[in-house]
Design an enzyme around this catalytic site. Structure first.
Site, mmCIF file in Angstrom:
data_model
loop_
_atom_site.group_PDB
_atom_site.id
_atom_site.type_symbol
_atom_site.label_atom_id
_atom_site.label_comp_id
_atom_site.label_asym_id
_atom_site.label_seq_id
_atom_site.Cartn_x
_atom_site.Cartn_y
_atom_site.Cartn_z
ATOM 1 N N GLN A 130 -2.482 8.285 9.597
ATOM 2 C CA GLN A 130 -3.650 8.205 8.701
ATOM 3 C C GLN A 130 -4.349 6.877 8.962
ATOM 4 O O GLN A 130 -3.773 5.811 8.714
ATOM 5 C CB GLN A 130 -3.148 8.275 7.266
ATOM 6 C CG GLN A 130 -4.216 8.239 6.218
ATOM 7 C CD GLN A 130 -3.616 8.054 4.821
ATOM 8 O OE1 GLN A 130 -2.601 7.383 4.671
ATOM 9 N NE2 GLN A 130 -4.228 8.631 3.831
ATOM 10 N N SER A 133 -6.887 2.510 6.017
ATOM 11 C CA SER A 133 -6.925 1.098 5.611
ATOM 12 C C SER A 133 -7.362 0.185 6.748
ATOM 13 O O SER A 133 -7.053 0.428 7.919
ATOM 14 C CB SER A 133 -5.543 0.649 5.151
ATOM 15 O OG SER A 133 -5.086 1.471 4.130
ATOM 16 N N SER A 165 0.792 4.094 9.366
ATOM 17 C CA SER A 165 2.189 4.514 9.503
ATOM 18 C C SER A 165 2.329 5.490 10.669
ATOM 19 O O SER A 165 1.529 6.420 10.808
ATOM 20 C CB SER A 165 2.672 5.202 8.235
ATOM 21 O OG SER A 165 2.510 4.362 7.129
ATOM 22 N N GLU A 246 -1.093 12.558 -1.685
ATOM 23 C CA GLU A 246 -0.030 11.562 -1.495
ATOM 24 C C GLU A 246 0.773 11.373 -2.782
ATOM 25 O O GLU A 246 1.981 11.246 -2.747
ATOM 26 C CB GLU A 246 -0.638 10.220 -1.064
ATOM 27 C CG GLU A 246 -0.614 10.031 0.441
ATOM 28 C CD GLU A 246 -1.060 8.631 0.845
ATOM 29 O OE1 GLU A 246 -2.169 8.248 0.441
ATOM 30 O OE2 GLU A 246 -0.319 7.965 1.573
ATOM 31 N N GLU A 367 -1.990 -1.606 -9.679
ATOM 32 C CA GLU A 367 -3.184 -2.049 -10.409
ATOM 33 C C GLU A 367 -4.252 -0.948 -10.364
ATOM 34 O O GLU A 367 -4.901 -0.652 -11.375
ATOM 35 C CB GLU A 367 -3.747 -3.352 -9.806
ATOM 36 C CG GLU A 367 -2.902 -4.584 -10.054
ATOM 37 C CD GLU A 367 -1.684 -4.669 -9.127
ATOM 38 O OE1 GLU A 367 -1.617 -3.911 -8.128
ATOM 39 O OE2 GLU A 367 -0.782 -5.489 -9.394
HETATM 40 C C1 LIG Z 1 4.547 1.657 3.073
HETATM 41 C C2 LIG Z 1 3.055 1.712 3.268
HETATM 42 C C3 LIG Z 1 2.514 2.671 4.090
HETATM 43 C C4 LIG Z 1 1.137 2.718 4.303
HETATM 44 N N1 LIG Z 1 0.638 3.648 5.198
HETATM 45 C C5 LIG Z 1 -0.675 3.679 5.434
HETATM 46 C C6 LIG Z 1 -1.198 4.600 6.403
HETATM 47 O O1 LIG Z 1 -0.475 5.346 7.054
HETATM 48 N N2 LIG Z 1 -2.521 4.609 6.621
HETATM 49 C C7 LIG Z 1 -3.392 3.804 5.946
HETATM 50 O O2 LIG Z 1 -4.577 3.895 6.172
HETATM 51 N N3 LIG Z 1 -2.915 2.870 5.050
HETATM 52 C C8 LIG Z 1 -1.585 2.811 4.790
HETATM 53 N N4 LIG Z 1 -1.085 1.881 3.892
HETATM 54 C C9 LIG Z 1 -2.008 0.912 3.293
HETATM 55 C C10 LIG Z 1 -2.223 1.116 1.788
HETATM 56 O O3 LIG Z 1 -2.981 2.257 1.526
HETATM 57 C C11 LIG Z 1 -2.908 -0.165 1.297
HETATM 58 O O4 LIG Z 1 -1.999 -1.230 1.519
HETATM 59 C C12 LIG Z 1 -3.246 -0.084 -0.176
HETATM 60 O O5 LIG Z 1 -4.265 0.843 -0.409
HETATM 61 C C13 LIG Z 1 -3.687 -1.464 -0.717
HETATM 62 O O6 LIG Z 1 -4.693 -2.019 0.060
HETATM 63 P P1 LIG Z 1 -4.599 -3.514 0.642
HETATM 64 O O7 LIG Z 1 -3.245 -3.678 1.260
HETATM 65 O O8 LIG Z 1 -5.785 -3.729 1.497
HETATM 66 O O9 LIG Z 1 -4.641 -4.432 -0.630
HETATM 67 P P2 LIG Z 1 -5.961 -4.895 -1.403
HETATM 68 O O10 LIG Z 1 -6.829 -3.720 -1.672
HETATM 69 O O11 LIG Z 1 -6.565 -6.038 -0.672
HETATM 70 O O12 LIG Z 1 -5.359 -5.401 -2.760
HETATM 71 C C14 LIG Z 1 -4.732 -6.680 -2.900
HETATM 72 C C15 LIG Z 1 -4.290 -6.827 -4.344
HETATM 73 O O13 LIG Z 1 -5.441 -6.797 -5.218
HETATM 74 C C16 LIG Z 1 -5.295 -5.776 -6.190
HETATM 75 N N5 LIG Z 1 -6.580 -5.128 -6.444
HETATM 76 C C17 LIG Z 1 -7.486 -4.694 -5.533
HETATM 77 N N6 LIG Z 1 -8.554 -4.109 -6.140
HETATM 78 C C18 LIG Z 1 -8.312 -4.195 -7.465
HETATM 79 C C19 LIG Z 1 -9.045 -3.777 -8.638
HETATM 80 N N7 LIG Z 1 -10.209 -3.142 -8.522
HETATM 81 N N8 LIG Z 1 -8.484 -4.015 -9.854
HETATM 82 C C20 LIG Z 1 -7.279 -4.646 -9.979
HETATM 83 N N9 LIG Z 1 -6.559 -5.071 -8.907
HETATM 84 C C21 LIG Z 1 -7.062 -4.850 -7.677
HETATM 85 C C22 LIG Z 1 -4.333 -4.775 -5.582
HETATM 86 O O14 LIG Z 1 -3.661 -4.007 -6.570
HETATM 87 C C23 LIG Z 1 -3.384 -5.691 -4.802
HETATM 88 O O15 LIG Z 1 -2.405 -6.203 -5.679
HETATM 89 C C24 LIG Z 1 0.281 1.790 3.665
HETATM 90 C C25 LIG Z 1 0.831 0.811 2.830
HETATM 91 C C26 LIG Z 1 2.195 0.758 2.637
HETATM 92 C C27 LIG Z 1 2.755 -0.326 1.770
#
Ligand SMILES: Cc1cc2nc3c(=O)[nH]c(=O)nc-3n(C[C@H](O)[C@H](O)[C@H](O)COP(=O)(O)OP(=O)(O)OC[C@H]3O[C@@H](n4cnc5c(N)ncnc54)[C@H](O)[C@@H]3O)c2cc1C
Length: 385
Positions: A130, A133, A165, A246, A367
């Protein structure tokens, strides 16, 4: 389709049918319950296991029968997922292709896309990743910057994805890319062959030592016109559908959590660490796990996969799982800081502690789940944007 073609809602009966099948099934050497995503080493045993399940009609349970699925109810799917967790085996090769891409292609794909991609997914031949991100777009997917520019013959892709992933084992990727300036309506969904020119994959090592994540770079990658899924601008709608699916996959974790909790208690007993304070925390966690189990059951009984209960479940499951993992530090004490080596019971607890951090992030952070619950379920005012 010997196993599931006569689907009935006698869930207890189905459970014993699943249990007997899983107990007697030959397990390929090296098979372990690796969770939703296999590492590169898990692919071979995972694929052999998937093929055995497919030959017996136990994969793609939620797909329509015309595409090789079983049109199974949520209760049916959950019972099978739970019995797999109880048996300590994966329920399919990997989550992305079957649970996310399949339903997307069935709903939005052309006949040609369905014919080309669905059967290899069902048979476990093709792993998908997928590609949503990005370094600057996770929670806020509308911020996706990877660009898809129209060319006379198709689309040219430039940009970067992260946390993809299984991208290092994948044959295809489901790519969300920007085709226009409008935040949501400027997004479109594509199919990317991962071996195409201009695609490079760099594995990332996690703190538990495994490499399930990757960075994926696109440098003038040319895709044909038929790589587009649905219409240009439909990417957001399709992405939302996959994110909803998901959340549905989390329920089976309850059984795995009960097993882990038992191991935590056993490790605490073996170390004589179960003082009244730790006992109290463990009982509280045990009660939460039952609460989770019943909330899951309620959501299943409603039979509505769009139910708000699944948002509650996602939040409760991830936070309970994380807290359960954190118990490792309490029962193992300073041993939790030492690499206990592969295969030992302690290693499993330490790994649970490390992997637990991911649960409150993947598929939407806690969150964000709280925002969804506040705004869409409780009807609270929307957060200022
Ligand atoms: C095990 C695992 C597998 C994954 N697999 C995939 C995959 O296969 N493909 C893919 O595309 N992605 C994948 N991801 C990514 C995942 O979807 C993102 O990590 C997730 O959506 C969070 O985005 P970010 O890491 O950019 O954090 P950010 O969006 O930058 O967030 C950082 C922090 O800010 C907080 N935050 C952000 N916006 C808000 C808001 N509006 N209000 C309050 N708090 C907020 C968040 O909760 C977090 O604590 C995976 C992640 C993990 C951990």
């Amino acid at each position: 389709m010997s196993g599931v073609s006569e689907a009935s809602e006698d869930v207890a009966g189905l459970r014993s049918q699943f249990r007997a099948f899983l107990e007697n099934a030959p397990k390929p050497p090296g098979l372990r319950n690796y969770g939703p995503t296999p590492t590169a080493d898990d692919i071979e045993p995972g694929r052999a296991w998937h093929k055995y399940l497919a030959a017996n009609g136990y994969v793609c349970l939620h797909w329509p029968v015309e595409h090789g699925g079983a049109d199974a109810s949520v209760a049916f799917q959950a019972a099978f997922a739970e019995e797999c967790a109880r048996a300590g085996v994966p329920r399919q090769l990997a989550i992305t292709a079957i649970d996310l891409v399949g339903p997307v292609l069935i709903k939005f794909g052309t006949d040609e896309q369905k014919t080309r991609y669905l059967e290899p997914i069902r048979l476990g031949d093709d792993v998908w990743t997928q590609l949503f991100s990005e370094p600057g777009a996770g929670s806020d997917l509308a911020g996706v910057r990877t660009k898809a520019e129209k060319t006379p013959t198709g689309w040219r892709i430039n940009g970067q994805k992260v946390w993809s992933s299984a991208a290092n084992s994948a044959k295809f990727g489901l790519l969300l890319a920007r085709t226009g300036p409008e935040s949501h309506r400027g997004l479109s969904m594509f199919i990317v062959p991962m071996d195409a020119d201009g695609v490079s994959v760099r594995p990332l090592q996690q703190m538990d030592g495994e490499s399930k994540f990757n960075e994926v770079f696109f440098d003038n990658c040319e895709l044909a016109d038929d790589a587009l899924i649905g219409e240009p601008g439909q990417g957001w709608t399709i992405a939302i559908m996959t994110l909803g699916r998901e959340r549905l996959t989390l329920g089976s974790q309850a059984v795995a959590m009960f097993k882990l909790h038992e191991k935590m208690v056993a490790a605490g007993e073996a170390r004589d660490a179960l003082d009244p304070v730790l006992r109290r925390s463990m009982v509280k966690l045990w009660a939460r796990m039952w609460l989770l189990r019943y909330t899951w059951q309620r959501a299943i009984d409603e039979g509505d996969t769009t139910s708000a209960a699944f948002s509650v479940l996602k939040l409760m499951t991830s936070e309970t799982d994380r807290d359960l993992g954190d118990m490792a530090t309490e029962v193992l004490g300073t041993d939790a800081c030492i690499d206990p080596g592969e295969g030992s019971e302690d290693a499993e607890l330490v790994r649970a502690m490390l992997v637990g951090r991911a649960q409150t992030i993947l598929g939407g952070t806690s969150e964000i789940q709280r925002n969804i619950l506040g705004e869409r379920v409780l009807g609270l005012p929307k957060e200022p944007r």
